[in-house]
Design a protein around this motif. Sequence first.
Motif, PDB file in Angstrom:
ATOM      1  N   MET A   1       4.647   3.847 -17.327  1.00  0.00           N
ATOM      2  CA  MET A   1       4.251   3.333 -16.000  1.00  0.00           C
ATOM      3  C   MET A   1       2.564   3.543 -15.527  1.00  0.00           C
ATOM      4  SD  MET A   1       7.201   3.536 -14.415  1.00  0.00           S
ATOM      5  CE  MET A   1       6.772   3.924 -12.533  1.00  0.00           C
ATOM      6  N   GLY A   2       2.351   2.739 -14.816  1.00  0.00           N
ATOM      7  CA  GLY A   2       0.785   2.459 -14.432  1.00  0.00           C
ATOM      8  C   GLY A   2       0.483   2.615 -13.351  1.00  0.00           C
ATOM      9  N   ILE A   3      -0.744   2.334 -12.769  1.00  0.00           N
ATOM     10  CA  ILE A   3      -1.096   2.629 -11.275  1.00  0.00           C
ATOM     11  C   ILE A   3      -1.710   1.158 -11.135  1.00  0.00           C
ATOM     12  CG2 ILE A   3      -2.871   3.520  -9.812  1.00  0.00           C
ATOM     13  CD1 ILE A   3      -0.522   5.275 -10.202  1.00  0.00           C
ATOM     14  N   HIS A   4      -1.220   0.438  -9.941  1.00  0.00           N
ATOM     15  CA  HIS A   4      -2.126  -0.654  -9.568  1.00  0.00           C
ATOM     16  C   HIS A   4      -2.525  -0.436  -8.313  1.00  0.00           C
ATOM     17  CE1 HIS A   4      -2.367  -5.254  -8.910  1.00  0.00           C
ATOM     18  NE2 HIS A   4      -2.269  -4.736  -7.521  1.00  0.00           N
ATOM     19  N   VAL A   5      -3.993  -0.553  -8.506  1.00  0.00           N
ATOM     20  CA  VAL A   5      -4.959  -0.400  -7.224  1.00  0.00           C
ATOM     21  C   VAL A   5      -5.217  -1.499  -6.258  1.00  0.00           C
ATOM     22  CG1 VAL A   5      -7.269   0.653  -6.667  1.00  0.00           C
ATOM     23  CG2 VAL A   5      -6.115   1.304  -8.752  1.00  0.00           C
ATOM     24  N   ILE A   6      -4.993  -1.411  -4.987  1.00  0.00           N
ATOM     25  CA  ILE A   6      -5.349  -2.340  -3.910  1.00  0.00           C
ATOM     26  C   ILE A   6      -6.684  -1.820  -3.259  1.00  0.00           C
ATOM     27  CG2 ILE A   6      -4.481  -3.582  -1.838  1.00  0.00           C
ATOM     28  CD1 ILE A   6      -1.712  -2.992  -2.821  1.00  0.00           C
ATOM     29  N   LYS A   7      -7.500  -2.508  -3.354  1.00  0.00           N
ATOM     30  CA  LYS A   7      -8.880  -2.277  -2.752  1.00  0.00           C
ATOM     31  C   LYS A   7      -8.839  -3.113  -1.167  1.00  0.00           C
ATOM     32  CE  LYS A   7     -11.438  -1.889  -7.146  1.00  0.00           C
ATOM     33  NZ  LYS A   7     -11.564  -0.421  -7.046  1.00  0.00           N
ATOM     34  N   MET A   8      -9.874  -2.320  -0.590  1.00  0.00           N
ATOM     35  CA  MET A   8     -10.036  -2.850   0.769  1.00  0.00           C
ATOM     36  C   MET A   8     -10.525  -4.437   0.622  1.00  0.00           C
ATOM     37  SD  MET A   8      -9.759  -2.677   3.921  1.00  0.00           S
ATOM     38  CE  MET A   8      -9.848  -0.750   4.338  1.00  0.00           C
ATOM     39  N   PRO A   9      -9.947  -5.219   1.224  1.00  0.00           N
ATOM     40  CA  PRO A   9     -10.272  -6.648   1.033  1.00  0.00           C
ATOM     41  C   PRO A   9     -11.247  -7.050   1.674  1.00  0.00           C
ATOM     42  CG  PRO A   9      -8.627  -6.522   2.495  1.00  0.00           C
ATOM     43  CD  PRO A   9      -8.585  -5.343   2.137  1.00  0.00           C
ATOM     44  N   ASP A  10     -12.109  -8.175   1.159  1.00  0.00           N
ATOM     45  CA  ASP A  10     -13.315  -8.688   1.759  1.00  0.00           C
ATOM     46  C   ASP A  10     -12.785  -9.629   2.784  1.00  0.00           C
ATOM     47  OD1 ASP A  10     -15.841  -9.827   2.699  1.00  0.00           O
ATOM     48  OD2 ASP A  10     -16.347 -10.481   0.670  1.00  0.00           O
ATOM     49  N   ILE A  11     -12.802  -9.453   3.941  1.00  0.00           N
ATOM     50  CA  ILE A  11     -12.468  -9.971   5.215  1.00  0.00           C
ATOM     51  C   ILE A  11     -13.425 -11.310   5.487  1.00  0.00           C
ATOM     52  CG2 ILE A  11     -11.743 -10.010   7.695  1.00  0.00           C
ATOM     53  CD1 ILE A  11     -10.513  -8.162   5.762  1.00  0.00           C
ATOM     54  N   GLY A  12     -14.536 -11.437   4.820  1.00  0.00           N
ATOM     55  CA  GLY A  12     -15.448 -12.549   5.112  1.00  0.00           C
ATOM     56  C   GLY A  12     -16.547 -11.973   6.258  1.00  0.00           C
ATOM     57  N   GLU A  13     -17.282 -13.320   6.684  1.00  0.00           N
ATOM     58  CA  GLU A  13     -18.195 -13.014   7.560  1.00  0.00           C
ATOM     59  C   GLU A  13     -19.415 -12.169   7.186  1.00  0.00           C
ATOM     60  OE1 GLU A  13     -18.566 -15.151   9.922  1.00  0.00           O
ATOM     61  OE2 GLU A  13     -16.417 -16.157   9.688  1.00  0.00           O
ATOM     62  N   GLY A  14     -19.400 -11.594   6.067  1.00  0.00           N
ATOM     63  CA  GLY A  14     -20.503 -10.485   5.644  1.00  0.00           C
ATOM     64  C   GLY A  14     -20.363  -9.213   6.389  1.00  0.00           C
ATOM     65  N   ILE A  15     -18.984  -8.853   6.497  1.00  0.00           N
ATOM     66  CA  ILE A  15     -18.639  -7.518   6.940  1.00  0.00           C
ATOM     67  C   ILE A  15     -18.424  -6.679   5.756  1.00  0.00           C
ATOM     68  CG2 ILE A  15     -16.865  -6.398   8.113  1.00  0.00           C
ATOM     69  CD1 ILE A  15     -16.165  -8.871   9.440  1.00  0.00           C
ATOM     70  N   ALA A  16     -19.114  -5.388   5.771  1.00  0.00           N
ATOM     71  CA  ALA A  16     -19.190  -4.278   4.757  1.00  0.00           C
ATOM     72  C   ALA A  16     -18.442  -3.304   5.168  1.00  0.00           C
ATOM     73  CB  ALA A  16     -20.781  -3.766   4.761  1.00  0.00           C
ATOM     74  N   GLU A  17     -17.909  -2.990   6.207  1.00  0.00           N
ATOM     75  CA  GLU A  17     -17.070  -2.026   6.411  1.00  0.00           C
ATOM     76  C   GLU A  17     -15.765  -2.584   7.233  1.00  0.00           C
ATOM     77  OE1 GLU A  17     -19.824   2.121   6.642  1.00  0.00           O
ATOM     78  OE2 GLU A  17     -19.431   0.852   8.501  1.00  0.00           O
ATOM     79  N   VAL A  18     -14.438  -1.735   7.197  1.00  0.00           N
ATOM     80  CA  VAL A  18     -13.384  -2.422   7.861  1.00  0.00           C
ATOM     81  C   VAL A  18     -12.682  -0.686   8.237  1.00  0.00           C
ATOM     82  CG1 VAL A  18     -11.199  -3.242   7.550  1.00  0.00           C
ATOM     83  CG2 VAL A  18     -13.121  -4.351   6.624  1.00  0.00           C
ATOM     84  N   GLU A  19     -12.071  -0.868   9.327  1.00  0.00           N
ATOM     85  CA  GLU A  19     -11.294   0.169  10.051  1.00  0.00           C
ATOM     86  C   GLU A  19      -9.969   0.230   9.789  1.00  0.00           C
ATOM     87  OE1 GLU A  19     -10.447   2.909  14.060  1.00  0.00           O
ATOM     88  OE2 GLU A  19     -11.900   1.012  14.058  1.00  0.00           O
ATOM     89  N   LEU A  20      -9.403   1.380   9.147  1.00  0.00           N
ATOM     90  CA  LEU A  20      -7.988   1.452   8.864  1.00  0.00           C
ATOM     91  C   LEU A  20      -7.337   1.892  10.123  1.00  0.00           C
ATOM     92  CD1 LEU A  20      -5.527   1.560   6.872  1.00  0.00           C
ATOM     93  CD2 LEU A  20      -6.396   3.877   6.246  1.00  0.00           C
ATOM     94  N   VAL A  21      -6.449   0.849  10.579  1.00  0.00           N
ATOM     95  CA  VAL A  21      -5.796   1.313  11.967  1.00  0.00           C
ATOM     96  C   VAL A  21      -4.476   1.819  11.861  1.00  0.00           C
ATOM     97  CG1 VAL A  21      -5.014   0.000  13.991  1.00  0.00           C
ATOM     98  CG2 VAL A  21      -6.935  -0.740  13.068  1.00  0.00           C
ATOM     99  N   MET A  22      -3.696   1.487  10.695  1.00  0.00           N
ATOM    100  CA  MET A  22      -2.241   1.912  10.743  1.00  0.00           C
ATOM    101  C   MET A  22      -1.666   1.710   9.344  1.00  0.00           C
ATOM    102  SD  MET A  22       1.004   0.680  12.969  1.00  0.00           S
ATOM    103  CE  MET A  22       2.580   1.249  12.562  1.00  0.00           C
ATOM    104  N   TRP A  23      -1.152   2.914   9.100  1.00  0.00           N
ATOM    105  CA  TRP A  23      -0.065   3.057   7.612  1.00  0.00           C
ATOM    106  C   TRP A  23       1.090   2.613   7.988  1.00  0.00           C
ATOM    107  CZ3 TRP A  23      -2.303   2.295   3.110  1.00  0.00           C
ATOM    108  CH2 TRP A  23      -3.422   2.807   2.781  1.00  0.00           C
ATOM    109  N   HIS A  24       1.788   1.678   7.351  1.00  0.00           N
ATOM    110  CA  HIS A  24       3.319   1.268   7.328  1.00  0.00           C
ATOM    111  C   HIS A  24       4.005   1.867   6.189  1.00  0.00           C
ATOM    112  CE1 HIS A  24       2.889  -1.811  10.469  1.00  0.00           C
ATOM    113  NE2 HIS A  24       1.634  -2.272   9.897  1.00  0.00           N
ATOM    114  N   VAL A  25       3.449   2.845   5.313  1.00  0.00           N
ATOM    115  CA  VAL A  25       3.898   3.306   4.321  1.00  0.00           C
ATOM    116  C   VAL A  25       3.452   4.776   4.104  1.00  0.00           C
ATOM    117  CG1 VAL A  25       4.484   1.182   3.003  1.00  0.00           C
ATOM    118  CG2 VAL A  25       2.340   2.546   2.684  1.00  0.00           C
ATOM    119  N   LYS A  26       3.992   5.536   3.273  1.00  0.00           N
ATOM    120  CA  LYS A  26       3.428   6.849   2.951  1.00  0.00           C
ATOM    121  C   LYS A  26       3.578   7.467   1.641  1.00  0.00           C
ATOM    122  CE  LYS A  26       7.509   9.398   4.310  1.00  0.00           C
ATOM    123  NZ  LYS A  26       8.527   8.296   4.622  1.00  0.00           N
ATOM    124  N   VAL A  27       3.116   8.312   1.042  1.00  0.00           N
ATOM    125  CA  VAL A  27       3.302   8.712  -0.129  1.00  0.00           C
ATOM    126  C   VAL A  27       4.677   8.856  -0.801  1.00  0.00           C
ATOM    127  CG1 VAL A  27       2.525  10.473  -2.053  1.00  0.00           C
ATOM    128  CG2 VAL A  27       0.717   9.545  -0.442  1.00  0.00           C
TER     129      VAL A  27
END
Length: 440
Positions: A1-27
């Motif tokens: 078993m391994g861990i797959h990491v999903i990183k906060m994507p680069d949305i473009g337009e030079g944006i450095a920060e993104v707000e996490l609005v809602m989770w559709h899943v839980k641990v």
Amino acid sequence: MGIHVIKMPDIGEGIAEVELVMWHVKVGDAVTEDMILADVMTDKATIEIPSPVHGTVAMLGGAAGHVMAVGADLIHIEVEGAGNLKAQAGAAPAHAAPPPPAPAASPAPAVAAPTTPAKATQAEVPVPVPAAPRAPASAPARVAREAGERPLASPAVRKRAWDMGVELQFVHGSGPAGRILGTDLEAYAARGVQGGSPSTATGGYRENHAEQAIPLIGLRRKIAQKMQESKRRIPHFSYVEEVDVTELENLRVRMNEQWGKERGKLTVLPLLARALVVALRQFPQMNARFDDDAGVVTQYGAVHLGVATQTDSGLMVSVMRHAEARDMWSSAAEIGRLADAARTGKATRDELSGSTITISSLGPLGGIVTTPVINHPEVAIIGVNKIVERPMVRQGAVVIRKMMNLSSSFDHRVVDGMDAAQFVQTIRGLLECPAMLFVE
């Protein structure tokens, strides 16, 4: 078993920060490829983040309302095989997400739209899980949820629950992934009244001691920041004038009867847009943006008309480009298209930014007087109130006329009161004698 990491994507337009609005899943949840994991927001664009793999959620990188840097770990998923990150030996497969930060008071940036293949959506605004209220012994059985776990429900169900005084934290959900449906809410409410103890008043009414602490996140936070910035930086003054729109309404009805089927129906807004364009020829200082940091006012020949649009997620300002080059049917079609794009979450950055003057209207809910907030960095906003029939005196006789107030606000740093009054009076004259809208 391994861990797959999903990183906060680069949305473009030079944006450095993104707000996490809602989770559709839980641990602990099992996820499949292309399953939506989370909604994130940059300015006023909400993006769905899908899973690229099958596996089990091992870690959430933040809670709803958390502002994350582009490239930060968004979620860890335990997968078959090596994954893209080796799990540390003996490490716990999951840990709790950090609590959401307090809403920031920084100014809202320009409206942005996604440039990645991720799908834009108009996401429901999350409501935090409150502490459980006191309940009488006869209260319905409560659903056990983990601390910090947010029940899934549509905006309509959330509003219904709010109106009923029911906390969704304690309602069992029978929909997919435990989503609370309208029938679940009705069934819960039918089993007893939540919160408080029986009142001593007659009629069997009960006290309601429920409380909710609702942080501003997502679009609601952006709106709050934008309004705060506008009021903090701009010394507003408002000017209200009543307008007799009887002839304008007669003209609008006649035009719709004659050309409505082939050209589309006209509302008051495209007629007002035309009056605004004509009036701006005499008052170009109103069609401007003020860079107060640089101390520069820029006047525009092009009228990029902002039209405030109410959506399920909050107020958005769509921009009709080059209103000066459009006839009324073209304006009506464009206003309708932009409003639909805003309400469905499909509006682009260009469609939500760059306005030079704004119209704000609540339609039939427009009230008698409003004090609209200027859309920074513009210098003027025209507020449209509802049309009502009132008795008016005309040539010594009392007659019934259709009246509408214009409630407008101006930046007193660059617009004098006399100029604002003359500008509104010019608009009034055009609307009361609508033939002048077509005189070049």
